[in-house]
Design a protein around this motif. Structure first.
Motif, PDB file in Angstrom:
ATOM      1  N   UNK A 174       0.826  -1.222   0.000  1.00 41.26           N
ATOM      2  CA  UNK A 174       0.000   0.000   0.000  1.00 41.26           C
ATOM      3  C   UNK A 174       0.852   1.261   0.000  1.00 41.26           C
ATOM      4  N   UNK A 175       2.171   1.121   0.154  1.00 39.23           N
ATOM      5  CA  UNK A 175       3.055   2.283   0.099  1.00 39.23           C
ATOM      6  C   UNK A 175       3.692   2.661   1.429  1.00 39.23           C
ATOM      7  N   UNK A 176       3.740   1.737   2.391  1.00 38.02           N
ATOM      8  CA  UNK A 176       4.303   2.046   3.703  1.00 38.02           C
ATOM      9  C   UNK A 176       5.788   2.406   3.600  1.00 38.02           C
ATOM     10  N   UNK A 177       6.543   1.578   2.891  1.00 37.69           N
ATOM     11  CA  UNK A 177       7.989   1.804   2.770  1.00 37.69           C
ATOM     12  C   UNK A 177       8.272   3.129   2.080  1.00 37.69           C
ATOM     13  N   UNK A 178       7.539   3.391   1.013  1.00 38.25           N
ATOM     14  CA  UNK A 178       7.761   4.616   0.245  1.00 38.25           C
ATOM     15  C   UNK A 178       7.401   5.855   1.048  1.00 38.25           C
ATOM     16  N   UNK A 179       6.434   5.724   1.946  1.00 35.15           N
ATOM     17  CA  UNK A 179       6.063   6.862   2.793  1.00 35.15           C
ATOM     18  C   UNK A 179       7.241   7.285   3.673  1.00 35.15           C
ATOM     19  N   UNK A 180       7.942   6.303   4.238  1.00 30.98           N
ATOM     20  CA  UNK A 180       9.094   6.626   5.082  1.00 30.98           C
ATOM     21  C   UNK A 180      10.286   7.096   4.250  1.00 30.98           C
ATOM     22  N   UNK A 181      10.568   6.334   3.210  1.00 26.75           N
ATOM     23  CA  UNK A 181      11.737   6.630   2.388  1.00 26.75           C
ATOM     24  C   UNK A 181      11.403   6.415   0.920  1.00 26.75           C
ATOM     25  N   UNK A 182      11.244   7.499   0.161  1.00 30.18           N
ATOM     26  CA  UNK A 182      11.864   8.802   0.378  1.00 30.18           C
ATOM     27  C   UNK A 182      10.972   9.919   0.917  1.00 30.18           C
ATOM     28  N   UNK A 183       9.655   9.742   1.008  1.00 21.54           N
ATOM     29  CA  UNK A 183       8.796  10.908   1.271  1.00 21.54           C
ATOM     30  C   UNK A 183       9.153  11.592   2.594  1.00 21.54           C
ATOM     31  N   UNK A 184       9.110  10.844   3.690  1.00 25.63           N
ATOM     32  CA  UNK A 184       9.382  11.459   4.990  1.00 25.63           C
ATOM     33  C   UNK A 184      10.860  11.801   5.143  1.00 25.63           C
ATOM     34  N   UNK A 185      11.728  10.960   4.595  1.00 22.54           N
ATOM     35  CA  UNK A 185      13.159  11.262   4.646  1.00 22.54           C
ATOM     36  C   UNK A 185      13.449  12.585   3.953  1.00 22.54           C
ATOM     37  N   UNK A 186      12.855  12.806   2.790  1.00 21.18           N
ATOM     38  CA  UNK A 186      13.067  14.068   2.079  1.00 21.18           C
ATOM     39  C   UNK A 186      12.587  15.256   2.910  1.00 21.18           C
ATOM     40  N   UNK A 187      11.475  15.082   3.607  1.00 23.79           N
ATOM     41  CA  UNK A 187      10.972  16.152   4.474  1.00 23.79           C
ATOM     42  C   UNK A 187      12.005  16.491   5.553  1.00 23.79           C
ATOM     43  N   UNK A 188      12.569  15.470   6.186  1.00 22.56           N
ATOM     44  CA  UNK A 188      13.557  15.710   7.239  1.00 22.56           C
ATOM     45  C   UNK A 188      14.802  16.397   6.685  1.00 22.56           C
ATOM     46  N   UNK A 189      15.255  15.947   5.524  1.00 22.98           N
ATOM     47  CA  UNK A 189      16.423  16.572   4.904  1.00 22.98           C
ATOM     48  C   UNK A 189      16.157  18.039   4.591  1.00 22.98           C
ATOM     49  N   UNK A 190      14.973  18.324   4.088  1.00 20.46           N
ATOM     50  CA  UNK A 190      14.609  19.709   3.764  1.00 20.46           C
ATOM     51  C   UNK A 190      14.506  20.586   5.002  1.00 20.46           C
TER      52      UNK A 190
END
Length: 233
Positions: free
Chosen positions: A37-53
């Motif tokens: 359903x997209x659990x892995x993609x939610x953490x990395x890269x979506x949330x990871x990119x948010x933290x980096x930004x």
């Protein structure tokens, strides 16, 4: 078909926001939901990119996937002591914030001891995912003794499904109600590919998440054959 079919086109903002408001809350964030359903993609890269930004150094974000299909994870990290040694070798400061993503953590035996240990550190924020018969919502409450904060994710809504697509609404709706909103389907252009993918996923879910959990004999329940599944197309 035209437009973008990759799940990367859809940023899952509602789920990203749920992680953002839980950031550094002292609890273990558990991302749950159906397979693929997209659990892995939610953490990395979506949330990871948010933290980096937002100023978190990349070496302060530790992301490990234990998915059996992920060839990038060293097999030795499936051993609890090796994983523990690796994680603590990366967390070199006792004051600077670290973010740890453990994807499909149920593949590691006795994983709860490592996760609970990490969560005791005030500068470590822990996020985990899991999707098999050993990692359901009721289990989470027991495993983490009330220290978890669950974010449940679902496949694409129709609005998300339509993002960056150029077909007519009627065409998109027909595709959506026929095959559903699992992210990977966006990059499968033919009915045959979609049907095969869903058949394979159904069998995996049935065998692992139902038969294994309930200790059933799967031979007692017929698995849909190709002729039945082809009605989808």
């Amino acid at each position: 078909m035209q437009g973008c079919f990759m799940e990367e086109c859809v940023k899952r903002e509602q789920y990203l926001n749920r992680l953002i408001v839980r950031r550094d809350n002292g609890m273990i964030k558990t991302v749950t939901g159906p397979r693929r359903a997209g659990k892995s993609f939610l953490l990395n890269p979506i949330y990871k990119d948010y933290l980096l930004e937002h100023g978190i150094p990349e070496d302060h974000i530790i992301s490990i996937s234990f998915d059996v299909e992920d060839e990038d994870t060293p097999e030795e990290l499936l051993e609890r002591e090796k994983l523990k040694e690796f994680l603590y070798s990366r967390i070199v400061s006792k004051t600077e914030p670290y973010y740890v993503f453990l994807d499909e953590i149920q593949e590691v035996q006795d994983f709860e001891r490592i996760v609970n240990g990490l969560n005791k550190r005030p500068n470590v924020d822990v996020y985990i995912t899991g999707s098999n018969s050993k990692f359901l919502s009721n289990d989470i409450n027991t495993i983490f003794r009330g220290r978890s904060d669950e974010v449940s994710i679902m496949p694409f809504t129709f609005r998300e499904f339509c993002q960056d697509r150029t077909e007519s609404v009627s065409e998109l709706w027909k595709e959506y109600y026929t095959y559903g909103g699992l992210p990977a389907l966006r990059r499968m252009p033919t009915p045959e590919q979609k049907t095969t993918y869903l058949q394979r996923l159904w069998k995996k879910t049935y065998l692992d998440d139902v038969v294994e959990r309930r200790h059933l004999l799967h031979r007692l329940v017929p698995v849909p054959d190709q002729r039945q599944d082809n009605r989808m197309t």
